[in-house]
Write an enzyme that holds these catalytic residues in place. Structure first.
Site, PDB file in Angstrom:
ATOM      1  N   HIS A  36      49.902  -0.326  11.516  1.00 51.42           N
ATOM      2  CA  HIS A  36      50.332   1.058  11.729  1.00 51.42           C
ATOM      3  C   HIS A  36      51.076   1.489  13.073  1.00 51.42           C
ATOM      4  CE1 HIS A  36      48.305   0.966   8.078  1.00 51.42           C
ATOM      5  NE2 HIS A  36      49.331   2.042   7.561  1.00 51.42           N
ATOM      6  N   ASP A  60      50.754  -3.723   2.209  1.00 51.82           N
ATOM      7  CA  ASP A  60      49.381  -4.043   2.013  1.00 51.82           C
ATOM      8  C   ASP A  60      49.417  -5.063   0.718  1.00 51.82           C
ATOM      9  OD1 ASP A  60      47.396  -2.933   3.613  1.00 51.82           O
ATOM     10  OD2 ASP A  60      47.796  -1.000   2.697  1.00 51.82           O
TER      11      ASP A  60
HETATM   12  C1  PEP Z   1      52.052  -0.131   2.129  1.00 53.87           C
HETATM   13  O1  PEP Z   1      51.015  -0.603   2.125  1.00 53.87           O
HETATM   14  O2  PEP Z   1      53.169  -0.700   1.874  1.00 53.87           O
HETATM   15  C2  PEP Z   1      52.263   1.507   2.585  1.00 53.87           C
HETATM   16  C3  PEP Z   1      53.543   1.929   2.462  1.00 53.87           C
HETATM   17  O3  PEP Z   1      51.002   2.039   3.028  1.00 53.87           O
HETATM   18  P1  PEP Z   1      50.516   1.965   4.461  1.00 53.87           P
HETATM   19  O4  PEP Z   1      51.686   1.133   5.283  1.00 53.87           O
HETATM   20  O5  PEP Z   1      50.355   3.313   4.899  1.00 53.87           O
HETATM   21  O6  PEP Z   1      49.555   0.887   4.284  1.00 53.87           O
HETATM   22 MG    MG Z   2      49.186   0.522   2.247  1.00 54.57          MG
END
Ligand code: PEP
Ligand code: MG
Length: 579
Positions: free
Chosen positions: A191, A456
């Site tokens: 993140h 994810d």
């Molecule tokens: C993902 O997992 O692709 C997603 C868009 O959510 P985040 O990156 O916030 O986990």
């Molecule tokens: Mg995600």
């Protein structure tokens, strides 16, 4: 000159002097000093020790008065370390003989001391590590002045170097003159990396030893296209990179002309390009970059300001985003807390494996009151414009049904209170787990739309932590298992007539665009900064070509083949762009 390879997470080229931040946000301005400054540095050290000792003596006396001798003992221990002749001699020697700055010498000696305690088997002595860290911090603060360093007050552009940045540290960068970032830790879709990308300036993470190799004041090049950081470049390299930087800025400016044009292929198929946002204020950037809506609003970033946001704060934030998009759709994702996005209560033992832990929808379902408050705020704000709601990290139908039931409860609350809200809001899910992918045909019967969260999904399919630079080479959207899973999910949605989009970081990576639209996606959601380039690529392609590329990619059986093939096909369409 030194060249280090990491993981590029935000494109572009930055060239500026480095500022090195340590873990406590203290800025260590310089590691080495000229001979003529040695006396001044020794003076600084003496003063800093003196101030630290008298601060501690004052605190010790106050605590002794209120709580007695035992409680005051820890201060005496700190004072003892500060006055320790042998430690002082070591710091002085580094300044005199190696010409280390006082801050760097202090840090070096104190870190050695911490390592010694770390190796002790006696748990009481091992506990002392934290005390030594405290002492180091106190000394550094007194040496460096008011430098909890306020990046907000920089007067010229710099490249920020750190071992790691938390999400809240990263969030603050947008208000600074930081031109680029280089970090030791981090994976491609952590993140912190996502925030760096939405901040829109060049960044490279996963550089391992960079922060130890760089001194404040070194000249740095951050190459956010080729995954490189160059320390103290020679003249030729510097000239080459200055030209590249200008070229990159020119390309970005050229893309502005596409703003009002649709993302339509040459044979007439339109793709919706949506923005991923973390804060409502980012809708301005989203509109500026030509987004057709917000495909992912990561609502959990409301928590990073500190406290849990109450219903009114949330309502205001959601409404701001919805109204700001001026009639374009906004998809709000319910809180995705846990894993690398904190807010698990500080009192709880950290989870051993938080990526497989109590995160996302699981966390919301275990904190039902918090979840209901959020859903009420979303339902109320949804009266301000087209809004959809979706749940993150769904792994089972039972969870999905519980979450939908909680929406019904929230509606009943609002109904009873006579508060206006949107009753027929579209409810969707993020598809981010192998379980949901394999059971996709069942899930699509119970949702209005699906958004594939590849950040994810990839980490769970390939068993490679998205935030860990050590396994970054195993983490790739090009893995044939990922490509096949995407194909299956997109097909299952199409068959059920359920709208399907993709909002992971790969949506903003040009080399995957042909594959994704060729597999059938007509909506991609990405960092707003990526929208213009993806639009340029789509406008240069035909759908027939994209479908051919997808068909061929599905026949390849290693990630290297897939990457090379997709890169070469993309290059054919955008020969002049740095891909
Ligand atoms: C993902 O997992 O692709 C997603 C868009 O959510 P985040 O990156 O916030 O986990
Ligand atoms: Mg995600």
């Amino acid at each position: 000159m030194q060249i280090l390879t990491g993981i590029a997470v935000s494109p572009g080229v930055a060239i500026a002097e480095a500022v090195v931040l340590d873990a406590e946000e203290l800025r260590i301005p310089q590691r080495m000093i000229p001979q003529k400054s040695v006396t001044a540095e020794l003076d600084n050290l003496e003063k800093a020790v003196g101030v630290s000792v008298s601060d501690l003596e004052e605190q010790r006396d106050r605590v002794r008065e209120r709580l007695g001798h035992d409680a005051a003992d820890v201060f005496s221990w700190h004072i003892g370390v500060l006055k320790d002749a042998s430690l002082n001699r070591q710091i002085v020697a580094l300044i005199e003989q190696k010409r280390y700055s006082a801050a760097y010498a202090t840090s070096t000696v104190m870190r050695n001391q911490q390592r010694r305690f770390q190796q002790m088997t006696d748990p009481l002595l091992a506990e002392r590590i934290r005390d030594v860290q405290d002492i180091e911090r106190r000394l550094l603060r007194n040496l460096l002045g008011a430098s909890g360093e306020d990046l907000a007050h920089l007067t010229r552009e710099i490249v920020l170097v750190a071992h790691d940045l938390t999400t809240s540290q990263t969030a603050k960068l947008s208000e600074t003159m930081v031109a680029g970032v280089a970090l030791d830790l981090g994976g491609p879709t952590s993140h912190t990396a996502i925030l760096l990308r939405s901040w829109g300036r060049p960044a490279v993470v996963g550089l391992n030893t960079l922060s130890g190799a760089v001194s404040g004041g070194d000249l740095l090049i951050v190459d956010g296209v080729h995954h490189l950081v160059i320390v103290n470049p020679d003249e030729e390299t510097l000239a080459e990179y200055s030209a590249r930087r200008d070229n990159y800025v020119r390309l970005t400016d050229d893309l502005r002309s596409l703003r009002e044009l649709p993302a339509a292929t040459d044979d007439g198929v339109t793709v919706s390009l949506m923005a991923n946002i973390e804060y409502p204020r980012e809708v301005t950037t989203a509109l500026d970059k030509g987004a057709n809506g917000v495909g992912l609003y990561r609502s959990e970033f409301l928590f990073l300001a500190g406290q849990s946001p109450d219903e009114e704060e949330q309502y205001e934030a959601y409404r701001e985003a919805i109204e700001g998009m001026e009639g374009r759709p906004v998809t709000i994702r319910t809180f995705d807390l846990g894993a690398d996005k904190f807010t698990q209560e500080k009192t709880i033992e950290p989870e051993r494996n938080p990526m497989l832990g109590n995160r996302s929808l699981r966390y919301s379902l275990q904190n039902l009151e918090m979840f209901k408050v959020q859903l009420r705020a979303i339902l109320r704000a949804a009266t301000a414009g087209p809004t959809r709601v979706m749940f993150p990290l769904v792994t089972s139908l039972i969870e999905l049904r519980q979450a939908k039931m909680t929406i019904r409860d929230a509606m009943e609350d609002l109904e009873e209170a006579g508060v206006p809200f949107k009753r027929d809001i579209e409810i969707g899910m993020m598809l981010e787990t192998p379980a949901a992918a394999s059971q996709c045909r069942d899930f699509v019967k119970e949702v209005a739309f699906v958004s594939i969260g590849t950040n994810d999904l990839i980490q769970y399919l390939l068993a490679a932590d998205r935030g860990n630079e050590r396994v970054a080479r195993y983490y790739t959207p090009s893995h044939p298992a990922v490509v096949k899973t995407l194909k299956d999910v997109i097909r299952a949605c199409a068959k059920a007539g359920v709208d399907c989009s993709l909002c992971g970081e790969m949506a903003g990576e040009p080399i995957y665009t042909l594959l994704l639209i060729g597999l059938g996606l007509r909506s991609l959601s990405m960092s707003p900064h990526n929208i213009p380039e993806i639009k340029k690529l789509i406008r240069a392609a035909t759908m027939a070509r994209a479908q051919r590329v997808a068909r061929r990619a599905l026949t390849l059986d290693t990630e290297t083949q897939v990457t090379n093939y997709l890169r070469s096909e993309t290059k054919k369409l955008l020969p002049d762009d740095p891909i």
